[in-house]
Scaffold this motif. Structure first.
Motif, short mmCIF file in Angstrom:
data_model
loop_
_atom_site.label_atom_id
_atom_site.label_comp_id
_atom_site.label_asym_id
_atom_site.label_seq_id
_atom_site.Cartn_x
_atom_site.Cartn_y
_atom_site.Cartn_z
N SER A 75 21.60 2.62 49.19
CA SER A 75 21.67 2.73 47.73
C SER A 75 20.51 3.50 47.13
O SER A 75 19.36 3.33 47.52
CB SER A 75 21.67 1.33 47.10
OG SER A 75 22.83 0.63 47.48
N THR A 76 20.85 4.34 46.17
CA THR A 76 19.86 4.98 45.31
C THR A 76 20.19 4.53 43.89
O THR A 76 21.26 4.85 43.37
CB THR A 76 19.94 6.52 45.40
OG1 THR A 76 19.71 6.92 46.75
CG2 THR A 76 18.90 7.17 44.50
N LEU A 77 19.27 3.78 43.29
CA LEU A 77 19.47 3.28 41.94
C LEU A 77 18.76 4.21 40.96
O LEU A 77 17.56 4.46 41.09
CB LEU A 77 18.90 1.86 41.82
CG LEU A 77 19.11 1.14 40.50
CD1 LEU A 77 20.58 0.84 40.28
CD2 LEU A 77 18.31 -0.15 40.49
N VAL A 78 19.50 4.77 40.03
CA VAL A 78 18.95 5.73 39.07
C VAL A 78 19.01 5.13 37.67
O VAL A 78 20.09 4.94 37.12
CB VAL A 78 19.73 7.06 39.12
CG1 VAL A 78 19.18 8.04 38.10
CG2 VAL A 78 19.68 7.65 40.52
N PRO A 79 17.84 4.84 37.10
CA PRO A 79 17.82 4.29 35.75
C PRO A 79 17.98 5.37 34.68
O PRO A 79 17.59 6.52 34.89
CB PRO A 79 16.44 3.64 35.65
CG PRO A 79 15.59 4.42 36.59
CD PRO A 79 16.50 4.89 37.69
N PHE A 80 18.58 4.99 33.57
CA PHE A 80 18.68 5.84 32.39
C PHE A 80 18.17 5.01 31.23
O PHE A 80 18.47 3.83 31.14
CB PHE A 80 20.13 6.27 32.14
CG PHE A 80 20.64 7.27 33.12
CD1 PHE A 80 20.57 8.62 32.86
CD2 PHE A 80 21.20 6.85 34.32
CE1 PHE A 80 21.04 9.56 33.76
CE2 PHE A 80 21.68 7.77 35.24
CZ PHE A 80 21.59 9.13 34.96
N THR A 81 17.42 5.64 30.33
CA THR A 81 16.78 4.87 29.26
C THR A 81 17.21 5.33 27.87
O THR A 81 17.68 6.46 27.68
CB THR A 81 15.25 5.00 29.35
OG1 THR A 81 14.88 6.35 29.05
CG2 THR A 81 14.73 4.60 30.73
N ALA A 82 16.98 4.44 26.93
CA ALA A 82 17.25 4.76 25.53
C ALA A 82 16.31 5.86 25.05
O ALA A 82 16.71 6.72 24.26
CB ALA A 82 17.09 3.51 24.67
N ALA A 83 15.08 5.86 25.55
CA ALA A 83 14.12 6.90 25.16
C ALA A 83 14.61 8.29 25.54
O ALA A 83 14.29 9.28 24.88
CB ALA A 83 12.76 6.62 25.80
N GLU A 84 15.41 8.37 26.60
CA GLU A 84 16.00 9.65 27.03
C GLU A 84 17.28 9.96 26.26
O GLU A 84 17.87 11.01 26.46
CB GLU A 84 16.35 9.60 28.52
CG GLU A 84 15.18 9.39 29.44
CD GLU A 84 15.63 9.09 30.86
OE1 GLU A 84 15.15 9.81 31.76
OE2 GLU A 84 16.45 8.17 31.07
N GLY A 85 17.72 9.02 25.46
CA GLY A 85 19.02 9.17 24.79
C GLY A 85 20.15 8.94 25.77
O GLY A 85 21.26 9.44 25.60
#
Length: 122
Positions: free
Chosen positions: A85-95
């Motif tokens: 597994s590769t877990l890739v986070p996405f954030t609100a700061a990035e939209g």
């Protein structure tokens, strides 16, 4: 626990939203069930937890902040199959928060293609 009552209440509620009723019918069809309660029971039988340790294909697991439908499930899957597994986070700061990062399709594509480049050995 009272499937008969649940089915009655669901049928009543569906009368107020034909769109929701159509969506339910479409999504329930693969389970081959007849009632709402029976469908929910069928869906609950599906889990990757029992077989995740047998996954050998690399997994790219996207984890947006503020996931509204399945919060925490991305991390759970990554923990069940840690070697692939590769877990890739996405954030609100990035939209890039919310289910499927709808306002950050370009960033999502970039991260997916970068991961594919790594996996395929550019």
């Amino acid at each position: 626990g009272d499937v008969e009552k649940f089915d009655r209440e669901m049928a009543f509620g569906m009368k107020f939203s034909p769109d929701t009723a159509r969506t339910w019918q479409f999504r329930a069809r693969p389970y081959g069930t007849t009632g709402y309660g029976e469908t929910i029971a069928a869906v609950r039988r599906y889990t990757v937890a029992d077989v995740a340790d047998r996954i050998t294909t690399p997994l790219l697991i996207l984890s947006p902040e503020n996931e509204q439908f399945w919060p925490g499930q991305a991390e759970q899957l990554a923990a069940l199959a840690p070697t692939v597994s590769t877990l890739v986070p996405f954030t609100a700061a990035e939209g890039a928060d919310g289910h499927c990062q709808p306002l950050a399709r370009g960033l999502t594509a970039q991260r997916m293609f970068d991961w594919l480049d790594e996996q395929l050995g550019h």
